[in-house]
Motif scaffolding. Sequence first.
Motif, PDB file in Angstrom:
ATOM      1  N   THR A  20      -0.307  -7.243 -11.100  1.00 21.56           N
ATOM      2  CA  THR A  20      -1.457  -7.686 -10.320  1.00 21.56           C
ATOM      3  C   THR A  20      -1.181  -7.450  -8.844  1.00 21.56           C
ATOM      4  OG1 THR A  20      -1.965  -9.381 -11.945  1.00 21.56           O
ATOM      5  CG2 THR A  20      -2.907  -9.676  -9.760  1.00 21.56           C
ATOM      6  N   GLY A  21      -2.148  -6.901  -8.128  1.00 19.39           N
ATOM      7  CA  GLY A  21      -2.005  -6.687  -6.692  1.00 19.39           C
ATOM      8  C   GLY A  21      -1.355  -5.371  -6.310  1.00 19.39           C
ATOM      9  N   VAL A  22      -1.044  -4.526  -7.289  1.00 21.82           N
ATOM     10  CA  VAL A  22      -0.469  -3.205  -7.026  1.00 21.82           C
ATOM     11  C   VAL A  22      -1.404  -2.169  -7.634  1.00 21.82           C
ATOM     12  CG1 VAL A  22       1.477  -1.651  -7.422  1.00 21.82           C
ATOM     13  CG2 VAL A  22       1.901  -4.072  -6.997  1.00 21.82           C
ATOM     14  N   SER A  23      -1.835  -1.217  -6.794  1.00 19.74           N
ATOM     15  CA  SER A  23      -2.768  -0.193  -7.260  1.00 19.74           C
ATOM     16  C   SER A  23      -2.419   1.152  -6.631  1.00 19.74           C
ATOM     17  CB  SER A  23      -4.205  -0.580  -6.904  1.00 19.74           C
ATOM     18  OG  SER A  23      -4.341  -0.720  -5.508  1.00 19.74           O
ATOM     19  N   TYR A  24      -2.970   2.209  -7.214  1.00 20.67           N
ATOM     20  CA  TYR A  24      -2.729   3.546  -6.690  1.00 20.67           C
ATOM     21  C   TYR A  24      -3.902   3.975  -5.831  1.00 20.67           C
ATOM     22  CZ  TYR A  24      -1.124   8.324  -6.353  1.00 20.67           C
ATOM     23  OH  TYR A  24      -0.668   9.523  -5.874  1.00 20.67           O
ATOM     24  N   ASP A  25      -3.626   4.410  -4.613  1.00 20.81           N
ATOM     25  CA  ASP A  25      -4.638   4.891  -3.671  1.00 20.81           C
ATOM     26  C   ASP A  25      -4.682   6.411  -3.772  1.00 20.81           C
ATOM     27  OD1 ASP A  25      -6.211   5.624  -1.528  1.00 20.81           O
ATOM     28  OD2 ASP A  25      -5.156   4.389  -0.065  1.00 20.81           O
ATOM     29  N   LYS A  26      -5.703   6.937  -4.438  1.00 22.14           N
ATOM     30  CA  LYS A  26      -5.806   8.384  -4.669  1.00 22.14           C
ATOM     31  C   LYS A  26      -5.984   9.173  -3.376  1.00 22.14           C
ATOM     32  CE  LYS A  26      -7.724   8.036  -9.299  1.00 22.14           C
ATOM     33  NZ  LYS A  26      -8.876   8.318 -10.152  1.00 22.14           N
ATOM     34  N   ASN A  28      -4.728   8.600  -0.398  1.00 25.98           N
ATOM     35  CA  ASN A  28      -3.477   8.708   0.353  1.00 25.98           C
ATOM     36  C   ASN A  28      -2.279   9.071  -0.520  1.00 25.98           C
ATOM     37  OD1 ASN A  28      -4.636   7.993   2.850  1.00 25.98           O
ATOM     38  ND2 ASN A  28      -4.640   5.855   2.216  1.00 25.98           N
ATOM     39  N   ASN A  29      -2.496   9.179  -1.821  1.00 28.64           N
ATOM     40  CA  ASN A  29      -1.411   9.452  -2.774  1.00 28.64           C
ATOM     41  C   ASN A  29      -0.251   8.479  -2.599  1.00 28.64           C
ATOM     42  OD1 ASN A  29      -2.722  11.668  -4.010  1.00 28.64           O
ATOM     43  ND2 ASN A  29      -2.129  12.949  -2.285  1.00 28.64           N
ATOM     44  N   ARG A  30      -0.595   7.201  -2.527  1.00 38.20           N
ATOM     45  CA  ARG A  30       0.402   6.139  -2.333  1.00 38.20           C
ATOM     46  C   ARG A  30       0.061   4.946  -3.227  1.00 38.20           C
ATOM     47  NH1 ARG A  30       3.861   8.798   0.743  1.00 38.20           N
ATOM     48  NH2 ARG A  30       3.291   9.196   2.872  1.00 38.20           N
ATOM     49  N   TRP A  31       1.093   4.171  -3.529  1.00 38.34           N
ATOM     50  CA  TRP A  31       0.922   2.901  -4.221  1.00 38.34           C
ATOM     51  C   TRP A  31       0.718   1.816  -3.172  1.00 38.34           C
ATOM     52  CZ3 TRP A  31       0.194   2.359  -9.292  1.00 38.34           C
ATOM     53  CH2 TRP A  31       0.529   3.442 -10.101  1.00 38.34           C
ATOM     54  N   LYS A  32      -0.250   0.948  -3.417  1.00 35.06           N
ATOM     55  CA  LYS A  32      -0.592  -0.100  -2.462  1.00 35.06           C
ATOM     56  C   LYS A  32      -0.275  -1.462  -3.059  1.00 35.06           C
ATOM     57  CE  LYS A  32      -4.949  -1.153  -1.774  1.00 35.06           C
ATOM     58  NZ  LYS A  32      -6.335  -1.146  -1.312  1.00 35.06           N
ATOM     59  N   ALA A  33       0.487  -2.275  -2.313  1.00 36.90           N
ATOM     60  CA  ALA A  33       0.750  -3.661  -2.691  1.00 36.90           C
ATOM     61  C   ALA A  33      -0.077  -4.548  -1.779  1.00 36.90           C
ATOM     62  CB  ALA A  33       2.234  -3.976  -2.538  1.00 36.90           C
ATOM     63  N   GLN A  34      -0.778  -5.506  -2.379  1.00 45.18           N
ATOM     64  CA  GLN A  34      -1.669  -6.353  -1.591  1.00 45.18           C
ATOM     65  C   GLN A  34      -1.631  -7.781  -2.094  1.00 45.18           C
ATOM     66  OE1 GLN A  34      -5.530  -4.684  -0.809  1.00 45.18           O
ATOM     67  NE2 GLN A  34      -6.503  -6.675  -1.006  1.00 45.18           N
ATOM     68  N   LEU A  35      -1.717  -8.714  -1.158  1.00 44.06           N
ATOM     69  CA  LEU A  35      -1.818 -10.136  -1.484  1.00 44.06           C
ATOM     70  C   LEU A  35      -2.791 -10.769  -0.505  1.00 44.06           C
ATOM     71  CD1 LEU A  35      -0.336 -12.627  -3.077  1.00 44.06           C
ATOM     72  CD2 LEU A  35       0.618 -13.016  -0.832  1.00 44.06           C
ATOM     73  N   THR A  36      -3.689 -11.587  -1.018  1.00 44.97           N
ATOM     74  CA  THR A  36      -4.594 -12.354  -0.171  1.00 44.97           C
ATOM     75  C   THR A  36      -4.256 -13.816  -0.362  1.00 44.97           C
ATOM     76  OG1 THR A  36      -6.326 -10.718  -0.467  1.00 44.97           O
ATOM     77  CG2 THR A  36      -7.005 -12.869   0.363  1.00 44.97           C
ATOM     78  N   SER A  37      -3.954 -14.498   0.722  1.00 42.45           N
ATOM     79  CA  SER A  37      -3.613 -15.914   0.663  1.00 42.45           C
ATOM     80  C   SER A  37      -4.406 -16.650   1.729  1.00 42.45           C
ATOM     81  CB  SER A  37      -2.112 -16.099   0.879  1.00 42.45           C
ATOM     82  OG  SER A  37      -1.757 -17.455   0.785  1.00 42.45           O
ATOM     83  N   GLY A  39      -7.441 -16.370   2.784  1.00 41.84           N
ATOM     84  CA  GLY A  39      -8.243 -15.535   3.658  1.00 41.84           C
ATOM     85  C   GLY A  39      -7.489 -14.474   4.439  1.00 41.84           C
ATOM     86  N   LYS A  40      -6.181 -14.503   4.424  1.00 44.94           N
ATOM     87  CA  LYS A  40      -5.393 -13.503   5.140  1.00 44.94           C
ATOM     88  C   LYS A  40      -4.901 -12.454   4.137  1.00 44.94           C
ATOM     89  CE  LYS A  40      -1.906 -12.616   8.432  1.00 44.94           C
ATOM     90  NZ  LYS A  40      -1.629 -12.779   9.775  1.00 44.94           N
ATOM     91  N   ILE A  41      -5.061 -11.173   4.499  1.00 44.14           N
ATOM     92  CA  ILE A  41      -4.683 -10.071   3.611  1.00 44.14           C
ATOM     93  C   ILE A  41      -3.369  -9.456   4.088  1.00 44.14           C
ATOM     94  CG2 ILE A  41      -5.335  -7.793   2.732  1.00 44.14           C
ATOM     95  CD1 ILE A  41      -8.255  -8.676   3.140  1.00 44.14           C
ATOM     96  N   TYR A  42      -2.426  -9.335   3.178  1.00 50.33           N
ATOM     97  CA  TYR A  42      -1.148  -8.673   3.438  1.00 50.33           C
ATOM     98  C   TYR A  42      -1.141  -7.409   2.578  1.00 50.33           C
ATOM     99  CZ  TYR A  42      -0.069 -13.363   5.049  1.00 50.33           C
ATOM    100  OH  TYR A  42      -0.099 -14.575   5.706  1.00 50.33           O
ATOM    101  N   CYS A  43      -0.947  -6.253   3.194  1.00 48.18           N
ATOM    102  CA  CYS A  43      -1.069  -4.994   2.478  1.00 48.18           C
ATOM    103  C   CYS A  43      -0.112  -3.956   3.063  1.00 48.18           C
ATOM    104  CB  CYS A  43      -2.506  -4.496   2.578  1.00 48.18           C
ATOM    105  SG  CYS A  43      -2.823  -3.004   1.660  1.00 48.18           S
ATOM    106  N   LYS A  44       0.484  -3.146   2.170  1.00 51.43           N
ATOM    107  CA  LYS A  44       1.398  -2.090   2.605  1.00 51.43           C
ATOM    108  C   LYS A  44       1.381  -0.981   1.556  1.00 51.43           C
ATOM    109  CE  LYS A  44       6.045  -1.596   4.478  1.00 51.43           C
ATOM    110  NZ  LYS A  44       7.299  -2.279   4.772  1.00 51.43           N
ATOM    111  N   ASN A  45       1.538   0.267   1.992  1.00 50.61           N
ATOM    112  CA  ASN A  45       1.543   1.429   1.099  1.00 50.61           C
ATOM    113  C   ASN A  45       2.960   1.968   0.898  1.00 50.61           C
ATOM    114  OD1 ASN A  45      -1.298   1.517   0.788  1.00 50.61           O
ATOM    115  ND2 ASN A  45      -1.461   2.489   2.779  1.00 50.61           N
ATOM    116  N   PHE A  46       3.203   2.506  -0.303  1.00 51.60           N
ATOM    117  CA  PHE A  46       4.522   3.030  -0.671  1.00 51.60           C
ATOM    118  C   PHE A  46       4.386   4.321  -1.456  1.00 51.60           C
ATOM    119  CE2 PHE A  46       4.849  -1.530  -0.313  1.00 51.60           C
ATOM    120  CZ  PHE A  46       6.016  -1.719   0.393  1.00 51.60           C
TER     121      PHE A  46
END
Length: 66
Positions: A20-26, A28-37, A39-46
């Motif tokens: 949950t919270g990990v998806s593929y961004d077609k 940018n060809n990157r995996w994205k990790a995201q968490l919303t807590s 109302g604040k969004i934390y996101c980074k690509n790998f």
Amino acid sequence: MKEQEDYKTKMRADNKSGTTGVSYDKQNNRWKAQLTSYGKIYCKNFKKKDDAINYRKYLIETYKNN
């Protein structure tokens, strides 16, 4: 208004990463990790899926009590 942290949500049926919270961004060809807590969004690509999963776990441990 009741806010729910997204680390408590169920994994979607169409989830490709298995986490949950990990998806593929077609675009940018990157995996994205995201968490919303609260109302604040934390996101980074790998480049690697495992790095995104590990970052997502880090986010949960860091922000689940905030």
